[in-house]
Scaffold this active site. Structure first.
Site, PDB file in Angstrom:
ATOM      1  N   SER A 252    -100.791  81.150  -4.333  1.00  0.00           N
ATOM      2  CA  SER A 252    -101.433  81.496  -3.065  1.00  0.00           C
ATOM      3  C   SER A 252    -102.462  80.430  -2.679  1.00  0.00           C
ATOM      4  O   SER A 252    -102.090  79.303  -2.377  1.00  0.00           O
ATOM      5  CB  SER A 252    -102.045  82.898  -3.155  1.00  0.00           C
ATOM      6  OG  SER A 252    -102.452  83.353  -1.896  1.00  0.00           O
TER       7      SER A 252
ATOM      8  N   HIS B 186     -97.011  82.784   0.936  1.00  0.00           N
ATOM      9  CA  HIS B 186     -96.657  84.110   1.495  1.00  0.00           C
ATOM     10  C   HIS B 186     -95.774  83.896   2.733  1.00  0.00           C
ATOM     11  O   HIS B 186     -95.938  84.572   3.753  1.00  0.00           O
ATOM     12  CB  HIS B 186     -97.912  84.886   1.879  1.00  0.00           C
ATOM     13  CG  HIS B 186     -98.903  85.081   0.780  1.00  0.00           C
ATOM     14  ND1 HIS B 186     -98.761  86.035  -0.209  1.00  0.00           N
ATOM     15  CD2 HIS B 186    -100.064  84.420   0.502  1.00  0.00           C
ATOM     16  CE1 HIS B 186     -99.795  85.968  -1.043  1.00  0.00           C
ATOM     17  NE2 HIS B 186    -100.589  84.989  -0.633  1.00  0.00           N
TER      18      HIS B 186
ATOM     19  N   GLU C 134     -93.308  84.728  -1.432  1.00  0.00           N
ATOM     20  CA  GLU C 134     -93.970  85.426  -2.535  1.00  0.00           C
ATOM     21  C   GLU C 134     -93.032  85.558  -3.736  1.00  0.00           C
ATOM     22  O   GLU C 134     -91.807  85.595  -3.597  1.00  0.00           O
ATOM     23  CB  GLU C 134     -94.431  86.805  -2.073  1.00  0.00           C
ATOM     24  CG  GLU C 134     -95.550  86.739  -1.043  1.00  0.00           C
ATOM     25  CD  GLU C 134     -96.003  88.100  -0.559  1.00  0.00           C
ATOM     26  OE1 GLU C 134     -95.380  89.120  -0.941  1.00  0.00           O
ATOM     27  OE2 GLU C 134     -96.981  88.153   0.206  1.00  0.00           O
TER      28      GLU C 134
END
Length: 267
Positions: free
Chosen positions: A132, A174, A201
């Site tokens: 992330s 994401h 993800e």
């Protein structure tokens, strides 16, 4: 016979990776870092909950068999000058950046003694991983924030200095889950990067030299801006739509590879 060391692999994860089941993506990070001999440093700079997040990754990496796992908490810039943290990085075979806010990684670590030793160890072969926010910070110019939009515009994305592990690339995370294609396209037009990587993800890429391989449950979207024939950026106001023609797109699931130098998928 050359004794020059080779930079370590980069394991770049799109976020929300499995930490309780088979841990396919994190398993490959541990494997790349030395498997049962791996010595892992978990960098929690990005998160506002360093203790909790650090303990979670220590649990996962120990369960997967790493020889040692230590968390390095940098809640202030001065923390990146601590000798104890520098010693942990000096001995690490894998350095892993957690999720959170990528600006915190840059604000607290970039340009410090800890940053210098992390880059030195990477050049000596230590694996760098991140999920992330820890993925977003990998390029020299990173996406700081922006809207999840289908159509790119100048105000769809904000950019800032990254940590420079993968220069010339823009990474968004994401990706499919938050509909970030427009944001990635805007970033490519606004920055001198030539490739954009949108990582889903529970999906990651393992970068070795000029190639990467996709691992995980989702896909990686590769946007090649070098083939573009036209954009309307000149004279554009910030809320007006960007036109972009001739861009090449690749969608790569688990097991597919891509050459970063030739810009060709390896099927």
């Amino acid at each position: 016979m050359s004794t020059e060391s080779k930079p370590g692999a980069l394991v770049i994860i799109g976020g929300a990776e499995d930490r309780d089941g088979d841990c396919i993506v994190l398993r490959e990070f541990v494997r790349a870092a030395g498997g049962v001999n791996a010595r892992i440093a978990v960098m929690t700079a990005a998160t506002s909950l360093p203790k909790e997040v650090g303990e979670d990754y220590i649990r996962v990496f120990e369960r997967l068999g790493a020889a040692s796992v230590d968390a390095i908490h940098t809640e202030h810039r001065d923390d990146s000058e601590r000798e104890a943290s520098i010693r942990i990085v000096e001995e690490a075979t894998g350095i892993f950046f957690t999720g959170g806010d990528q600006s915190r990684i840059v604000d607290f670590i970039r340009g410090t003694s800890l940053d210098k030793v992390i880059h030195k160890r990477h050049q000596q072969g230590t694996v760098i991983g991140g999920t992330s926010a820890g993925a977003a910070m990998m390029p020299d110019e990173m996406i700081v924030g922006g809207a999840s939009v289908a159509n790119p515009s100048v105000d769809a994305v904000s950019m800032g200095p990254g940590m420079g592990f993968l220069p010339g690339i823009v990474i968004d995370q994401h990706f499919a889950q938050r509909g970030r294609l427009g944001r990635l396209l805007a970033a490519l037009v606004l920055q001198p990067a030539v490739l954009g990587l949108g990582i889903d993800e529970d999906t990651g890429i393992i970068v070795n030299g000029d190639e990467f391989e996709v691992v995980g449950q989702g896909s990686v979207t590769v946007v090649d801006e070098t083939t573009a024939t036209h954009n309307n950026l000149e004279g554009l106001l910030k809320d007006e739509p960007i036109a972009l023609c001739g861009v090449k797109l690749h969608i790569l699931p688990h097991g597919y590879r891509f050459n970063l130098k030739t810009h060709q998928p390896l099927v």
